[in-house]
Scaffold this motif. Sequence first.
Motif, mmCIF file in Angstrom:
data_model
loop_
_atom_site.group_PDB
_atom_site.id
_atom_site.type_symbol
_atom_site.label_atom_id
_atom_site.label_comp_id
_atom_site.label_asym_id
_atom_site.label_seq_id
_atom_site.Cartn_x
_atom_site.Cartn_y
_atom_site.Cartn_z
ATOM 1 N N VAL A 132 42.569 35.660 27.220
ATOM 2 C CA VAL A 132 43.142 36.179 28.465
ATOM 3 C C VAL A 132 42.329 37.363 28.989
ATOM 4 O O VAL A 132 41.967 38.260 28.231
ATOM 5 N N ARG A 133 42.052 37.320 30.292
ATOM 6 C CA ARG A 133 41.332 38.404 30.952
ATOM 7 C C ARG A 133 42.132 38.853 32.174
ATOM 8 O O ARG A 133 42.788 38.057 32.829
ATOM 9 N N GLU A 134 42.002 40.132 32.483
ATOM 10 C CA GLU A 134 42.566 40.660 33.722
ATOM 11 C C GLU A 134 41.396 41.024 34.619
ATOM 12 O O GLU A 134 40.468 41.712 34.191
ATOM 13 N N LEU A 135 41.452 40.531 35.839
ATOM 14 C CA LEU A 135 40.385 40.772 36.802
ATOM 15 C C LEU A 135 40.970 41.536 37.979
ATOM 16 O O LEU A 135 41.960 41.122 38.567
ATOM 17 N N LYS A 136 40.330 42.648 38.325
ATOM 18 C CA LYS A 136 40.737 43.439 39.484
ATOM 19 C C LYS A 136 39.492 43.709 40.313
ATOM 20 O O LYS A 136 38.438 44.044 39.761
ATOM 21 N N ALA A 137 39.609 43.551 41.619
ATOM 22 C CA ALA A 137 38.472 43.764 42.492
ATOM 23 C C ALA A 137 38.921 44.396 43.796
ATOM 24 O O ALA A 137 39.997 44.099 44.318
ATOM 25 N N SER A 138 38.071 45.276 44.319
ATOM 26 C CA SER A 138 38.345 45.896 45.610
ATOM 27 C C SER A 138 37.035 46.356 46.240
ATOM 28 O O SER A 138 36.046 46.598 45.545
ATOM 29 N N ILE A 139 37.058 46.483 47.536
ATOM 30 C CA ILE A 139 35.886 46.966 48.278
ATOM 31 C C ILE A 139 35.878 48.482 48.182
ATOM 32 O O ILE A 139 36.893 49.135 48.430
ATOM 33 N N VAL A 140 34.737 49.027 47.805
ATOM 34 C CA VAL A 140 34.601 50.487 47.714
ATOM 35 C C VAL A 140 33.467 50.958 48.605
ATOM 36 O O VAL A 140 32.601 50.209 48.981
#
Length: 140
Positions: A132-140
């Motif tokens: 299991v992996r948690e992926l978080k992404a956002s524009i910075v």
Amino acid sequence: MFSIQINSLDDLPKVAEEFLETFSDQRLFAFYGKMGAGKTTFIKALCRAMGSTDNITSPSFALVNEYDTNRPEKIYHFDFYRLKDMTEAMDLGFDDYVDSGNYCFMEWPEKIERLLPEKLVEVHIEEISATVRELKASIV
């Protein structure tokens, strides 16, 4: 913001499609995560979702691999893990790649932090368990 838990490798194609749709206007992606977190595995899923049939591998020693897609853009896949200093990235023509308008997927971007452009997608992958992996992404 994009946040999802990936429970198995079988989830990757769908997650890659959703990810690319969420960030459809972006071309620069910085992937953060510990060794073995799944950065290269997710990048491979992204490349497949973009129609690449190339052999997708980590460019650990070459620093950059180029992949064709079924889109007008190419994919440049960077791995800065073995980078000794930022001069190597500059000598590689990093700025030219970033300014090309093509997709740039960068592993270990913390090694070239000062060279990173202002607007990019930061992707953080965290290992929750063996599968299991948690992926978080956002524009910075």
